[in-house]
Design a protein around this motif. Structure first.
Motif, mmCIF file in Angstrom:
data_model
loop_
_atom_site.group_PDB
_atom_site.id
_atom_site.type_symbol
_atom_site.label_atom_id
_atom_site.label_comp_id
_atom_site.label_asym_id
_atom_site.label_seq_id
_atom_site.Cartn_x
_atom_site.Cartn_y
_atom_site.Cartn_z
ATOM 1 N N MET A 61 4.172 15.576 -1.937
ATOM 2 C CA MET A 61 3.033 14.843 -2.477
ATOM 3 C C MET A 61 2.490 15.519 -3.738
ATOM 4 S SD MET A 61 0.540 15.972 0.648
ATOM 5 C CE MET A 61 -0.136 14.362 0.837
ATOM 6 N N VAL A 93 -0.636 9.079 -4.233
ATOM 7 C CA VAL A 93 -1.759 8.240 -3.799
ATOM 8 C C VAL A 93 -3.100 8.922 -4.069
ATOM 9 C CG1 VAL A 93 -2.878 7.364 -1.696
ATOM 10 C CG2 VAL A 93 -0.473 6.860 -2.129
ATOM 11 N N GLN A 94 -3.190 10.224 -3.794
ATOM 12 C CA GLN A 94 -4.474 10.911 -3.993
ATOM 13 C C GLN A 94 -4.649 11.448 -5.403
ATOM 14 O OE1 GLN A 94 -7.062 10.926 -2.090
ATOM 15 N NE2 GLN A 94 -6.199 10.179 -0.181
ATOM 16 N N SER A 139 2.422 8.839 6.630
ATOM 17 C CA SER A 139 3.317 7.745 6.228
ATOM 18 C C SER A 139 4.677 8.294 5.820
ATOM 19 C CB SER A 139 2.700 6.918 5.092
ATOM 20 O OG SER A 139 2.331 7.735 4.003
ATOM 21 N N ASN A 170 -4.243 15.073 0.513
ATOM 22 C CA ASN A 170 -5.430 14.281 0.832
ATOM 23 C C ASN A 170 -6.510 15.059 1.571
ATOM 24 O OD1 ASN A 170 -3.023 13.963 2.557
ATOM 25 N ND2 ASN A 170 -4.418 12.946 3.986
ATOM 26 N N HIS A 202 1.551 13.262 4.014
ATOM 27 C CA HIS A 202 0.783 12.248 4.753
ATOM 28 C C HIS A 202 1.665 11.694 5.875
ATOM 29 C CE1 HIS A 202 -1.107 8.219 5.354
ATOM 30 N NE2 HIS A 202 -2.205 8.921 5.124
ATOM 31 N N ASP A 235 4.386 11.378 -3.545
ATOM 32 C CA ASP A 235 3.305 10.502 -3.101
ATOM 33 C C ASP A 235 2.080 10.878 -3.943
ATOM 34 O OD1 ASP A 235 1.006 9.608 -1.852
ATOM 35 O OD2 ASP A 235 1.558 10.276 0.161
ATOM 36 N N GLY A 257 0.817 -1.217 0.000
ATOM 37 C CA GLY A 257 0.000 0.000 0.000
ATOM 38 C C GLY A 257 0.847 1.262 0.000
ATOM 39 N N GLY A 258 0.161 2.395 0.090
ATOM 40 C CA GLY A 258 0.841 3.685 0.042
ATOM 41 C C GLY A 258 1.799 3.881 1.214
ATOM 42 N N THR A 259 1.429 3.361 2.368
ATOM 43 C CA THR A 259 2.277 3.541 3.555
ATOM 44 C C THR A 259 3.593 2.787 3.399
ATOM 45 O OG1 THR A 259 0.345 3.853 4.945
ATOM 46 C CG2 THR A 259 2.370 3.177 6.062
ATOM 47 N N HIS A 282 -6.381 1.141 -3.261
ATOM 48 C CA HIS A 282 -7.753 1.376 -2.771
ATOM 49 C C HIS A 282 -8.237 2.803 -2.946
ATOM 50 C CE1 HIS A 282 -7.219 3.230 1.387
ATOM 51 N NE2 HIS A 282 -5.998 2.787 1.201
ATOM 52 N N LYS A 283 -7.334 3.699 -3.323
ATOM 53 C CA LYS A 283 -7.793 5.073 -3.560
ATOM 54 C C LYS A 283 -8.321 5.235 -4.988
ATOM 55 C CE LYS A 283 -5.973 6.341 0.469
ATOM 56 N NZ LYS A 283 -6.682 6.853 1.626
ATOM 57 N N SER A 299 -1.439 3.782 -4.289
ATOM 58 C CA SER A 299 -2.209 2.849 -3.460
ATOM 59 C C SER A 299 -3.466 2.442 -4.222
ATOM 60 C CB SER A 299 -2.577 3.537 -2.143
ATOM 61 O OG SER A 299 -3.438 2.717 -1.397
HETATM 62 N N1 PLP Z 1 -0.545 8.974 1.066
HETATM 63 C C1 PLP Z 1 -1.686 9.675 1.026
HETATM 64 C C2 PLP Z 1 -1.678 11.051 0.447
HETATM 65 C C3 PLP Z 1 -2.871 9.120 1.517
HETATM 66 O O1 PLP Z 1 -3.992 9.829 1.490
HETATM 67 C C4 PLP Z 1 -2.826 7.810 2.070
HETATM 68 C C5 PLP Z 1 -4.039 7.197 2.659
HETATM 69 O O2 PLP Z 1 -4.845 7.870 3.267
HETATM 70 C C6 PLP Z 1 -1.602 7.127 2.076
HETATM 71 C C7 PLP Z 1 -0.492 7.731 1.570
HETATM 72 C C8 PLP Z 1 -1.488 5.738 2.648
HETATM 73 O O3 PLP Z 1 -1.950 4.767 1.750
HETATM 74 P P1 PLP Z 1 -2.396 3.316 2.281
HETATM 75 O O4 PLP Z 1 -3.729 3.489 2.900
HETATM 76 O O5 PLP Z 1 -2.449 2.483 1.033
HETATM 77 O O6 PLP Z 1 -1.349 2.858 3.214
#
Ligand code: PLP
Length: 372
Positions: free
Chosen positions: A140, A171-172, A96, A144, A94, A169, A70-72, A194-195, A192
């Protein structure tokens, strides 16, 4: 009871029907992708097909996609595995990224943002001149909580002048705005599933062809030695399907943005003391961070929950404990605003009726708190 209205796409996006189908069919396929027999080769083919799809979403080569949980995990892998002598991270990253930087054992410099939530390029230049080389800049793609999109092309240009590496990052941003890692010259991008309508617990580090990555997880040497552990075949397959769907539906962002803008206009028309956080910046088309001074974010979230609407508090509450948002603090908002914000995030399934229901519930809350 009616299904709740879901307006929390930035927390997680509902899994697409095609993703659910592909995941369940992949789960019915027996085989470890590292096994040499026919069943292993079948599983390997599924993983590699998904890699091509995720690479297309990121604008990278398939071999430069490293699947992980995942993103983390992806952010941890980059911040701890790039071999940087120092880290420069934005103040609105984030958790993470922030927490990974804290344990990376190198000096960490914080890059401030302006009141719109956009990083300061002049300050980045100064930090790059001071930070021990090679530095890794981590900013990023889009935030988010309030959606501000960052000037990644200019950040990369500046970083390269100083021989620094850049991670974003994304992810968003993925699935909401176009990404092109190669054109931008990014060294690392993290994603990630699931986003974007894929399964939870799957993500990827995407590397530029020459970027170093010391594995965070060692063991069986999967993912070309960059991330050990048997691949999450079904999850990765779902990620691939979600990536292609996200690419195919990028144009939907326009109508989602119209819905978001109409929501904000209606609230503004009702109340002149509400604040759209980051409203002046270029933002993700689906995200609105709305502050109602004097009313705690958690109280607002509960009000909407009772009205059958899912939104989240602008405050970080990932582990159940609510604290003032570091993002809004970094933008210079006073605690009265930083603690009084909610995040509304829309998606492909959001309708005008959903917006109308939200606006009605918001006005009820506003009038009640203002004694009208
Ligand atoms: N980076 C951002 C900007 C996020 O919004 C999130 C999740 O909320 C993550 C990283 C973490 O991703 P994951 O939920 O897959 O660990």
């Amino acid at each position: 009871m009616k299904n709740p209205i879901y307006m929390d796409y930035n927390a997680t996006c509902p899994a697409r029907p095609a993703v659910i189908e592909a995941v369940s069919s992949a789960m019915a396929t027996v085989g470890n992708p590292s096994s040499v027999h026919a069943q292993g080769r079948k599983a390997r083919a599924l993983v590699e097909e998904a890699r091509v799809k995720v690479a297309a979403l990121a604008g990278a080569r398939a071999r430069d996609v490293v699947f992980c949980s995942g993103g983390t995990e992806a952010a941890n892998a980059v911040l701890r595995g790039a071999g940087a002598a120092s880290l420069i991270i934005s103040a609105i990253e984030h958790d993470s990224v922030r927490a990974a930087a804290d344990v990376a054992n190198v000096p960490v410099f914080i890059l401030p943002v302006d009141e719109s939530g956009v990083v300061s390029l002049s300050r980045l230049g100064e930090l790059l001149a001071d930070a021990p080389a090679p530095a890794l800049v981590s900013v990023m793609y889009a935030n988010n909580e309030m959606g501000a999109v960052q000037p990644i092309a200019s950040i990369v240009e500046l970083a390269k002048e100083h021989g620094a590496m850049v991670h974003s990052d994304a992810v968003q941003a993925a699935g909401k705005i176009p990404l092109d890692m190669a054109a931008l010259g990014l060294d690392y991008m993290t994603l990630s599933a699931h986003k974007i309508g894929g399964p939870q617990g799957v993500g990827a580090v995407v590397l530029s062809p020459l970027a170093p990555l010391k594995a965070l997880l060692v063991g069986g040497g999967q993912e070309l030695g960059r991330r050990s552990g048997t691949e999450n075949v079904a999850g990765v397959v779902g990620f691939g399907v979600a990536a292609i769907e996200a690419l195919e539906h990028l144009a939907d962002s326009e109508s989602i943005e119209e819905l978001r803008d109409s929501l904000e206009v209606q609230l503004r028309g009702h109340a002149n003391d509400m604040v759209i956080v980051g409203g002046k910046a270029e933002r993700l088309p689906n995200t609105s961070c709305i502050a109602l001074p004097g009313v705690k974010g958690e109280t607002q979230v509960m009000h909407f929950d009772l009205a059958g609407i899912c939104v989240s508090s602008g405050s970080a509450c990932s582990s159940g404990k609510v604290k003032s948002s570091h993002v809004l603090n970094a933008m210079g908002y006073a605690p009265e605003i930083a603690e009084a914000s909610i995040r509304v995030s829309l998606g492909r399934e959001t309708t005008e009726t959903d917006i109308a229901a939200f606006v009605k519930a918001w006005k009820t809350l506003y009038d009640r708190t203002r004694g009208e």
